[in-house]
Design a protein around this motif. Structure first.
Motif, short mmCIF file in Angstrom:
data_model
loop_
_atom_site.label_atom_id
_atom_site.label_comp_id
_atom_site.label_asym_id
_atom_site.label_seq_id
_atom_site.Cartn_x
_atom_site.Cartn_y
_atom_site.Cartn_z
N VAL A 143 19.26 48.82 42.39
CA VAL A 143 19.01 47.75 41.42
C VAL A 143 19.00 46.40 42.14
CG1 VAL A 143 19.87 46.59 39.35
CG2 VAL A 143 19.99 49.09 39.52
N ASN A 144 19.95 46.22 43.04
CA ASN A 144 20.02 44.97 43.79
C ASN A 144 18.77 44.79 44.65
OD1 ASN A 144 21.84 42.72 44.05
ND2 ASN A 144 21.96 43.26 46.21
N GLY A 184 16.14 43.43 42.53
CA GLY A 184 16.44 42.01 42.32
C GLY A 184 16.02 41.15 43.49
N LYS A 228 14.79 48.25 35.65
CA LYS A 228 16.13 47.98 36.19
C LYS A 228 16.51 46.51 36.17
CE LYS A 228 15.92 51.90 39.29
NZ LYS A 228 15.89 52.37 40.66
N VAL A 229 15.51 45.62 36.12
CA VAL A 229 15.78 44.19 36.21
C VAL A 229 14.95 43.45 35.16
CG1 VAL A 229 15.66 42.13 37.68
CG2 VAL A 229 16.28 44.33 38.69
N LEU A 269 21.07 43.89 35.25
CA LEU A 269 20.75 42.76 36.12
C LEU A 269 19.58 41.97 35.56
CD1 LEU A 269 21.14 41.18 38.79
CD2 LEU A 269 19.64 42.86 39.89
N GLY A 270 19.76 40.66 35.51
CA GLY A 270 18.69 39.80 35.02
C GLY A 270 18.58 38.53 35.85
N TYR A 271 17.36 38.00 35.87
CA TYR A 271 17.11 36.73 36.54
C TYR A 271 16.46 35.77 35.56
CZ TYR A 271 18.17 38.75 41.05
OH TYR A 271 18.81 39.34 42.10
N ARG A 288 21.14 34.31 38.50
CA ARG A 288 21.28 35.76 38.54
C ARG A 288 22.41 36.12 37.58
NH1 ARG A 288 24.51 39.66 41.32
NH2 ARG A 288 23.29 41.47 42.01
#
Length: 135
Positions: free
Chosen positions: A15-16, A19, A85-86, A115-117, A132
């Motif tokens: 996931v990272n 991102g 995933k993001v 996870l969100g941006y 983030r």
């Protein structure tokens, strides 16, 4: 020092990695255009940049809300969902406010994505327009 709070902020490596790809793609788009365009332009271009990098991108994804066992379409739309995933919320505004953070946290909660941006492309330095967020 690592504590329980740090554990909450961690996401799985895959996931990272998605991102990180989102951040790299956003910087590429911002380098190309700079600030000053409409959100929709940045959203389209970021989606294209991510697709060109081999990532699966969905735009304007509806997120239903469950209320008393009924699923309702209340108009929540994720700007971008990358690899499922993001979550990416694209802005082109003078400054990010706490309401924008609350918005993406709501999207994360209802979508089940961790996870969100939040990316404000109207920043002179894009790094100043990044948030983030992890549930």
């Amino acid at each position: 020092m690592h504590g329980e709070h740090d554990e909450i902020r961690r996401v799985p490596a895959d996931v990272n990695d998605v991102g990180t790809a989102v951040m790299d793609a956003a910087f590429a788009v911002h380098r190309h255009f700079g600030p000053g365009l409409l959100e929709s332009v940045y959203e389209h271009c970021l989606a294209e940049e991510l697709s060109q990098r081999g990532l699966r991108v969905e735009r304007q994804v509806a997120v239903p809300v469950s209320y008393r066992e009924t699923r309702l379409d209340v108009g929540f739309r994720l700007d971008l969902l990358v690899e499922r995933k993001v979550v990416v919320e694209v802005k082109a505004i003078d400054a990010l406010a706490s309401i924008h953070t609350a918005q993406i946290l709501t999207y994360l909660r209802f979508s089940g994505v961790r996870l969100g941006y939040l990316i404000n492309f109207n920043s002179i330095m894009l790094k100043d327009g990044f948030r983030r967020l992890v549930l």
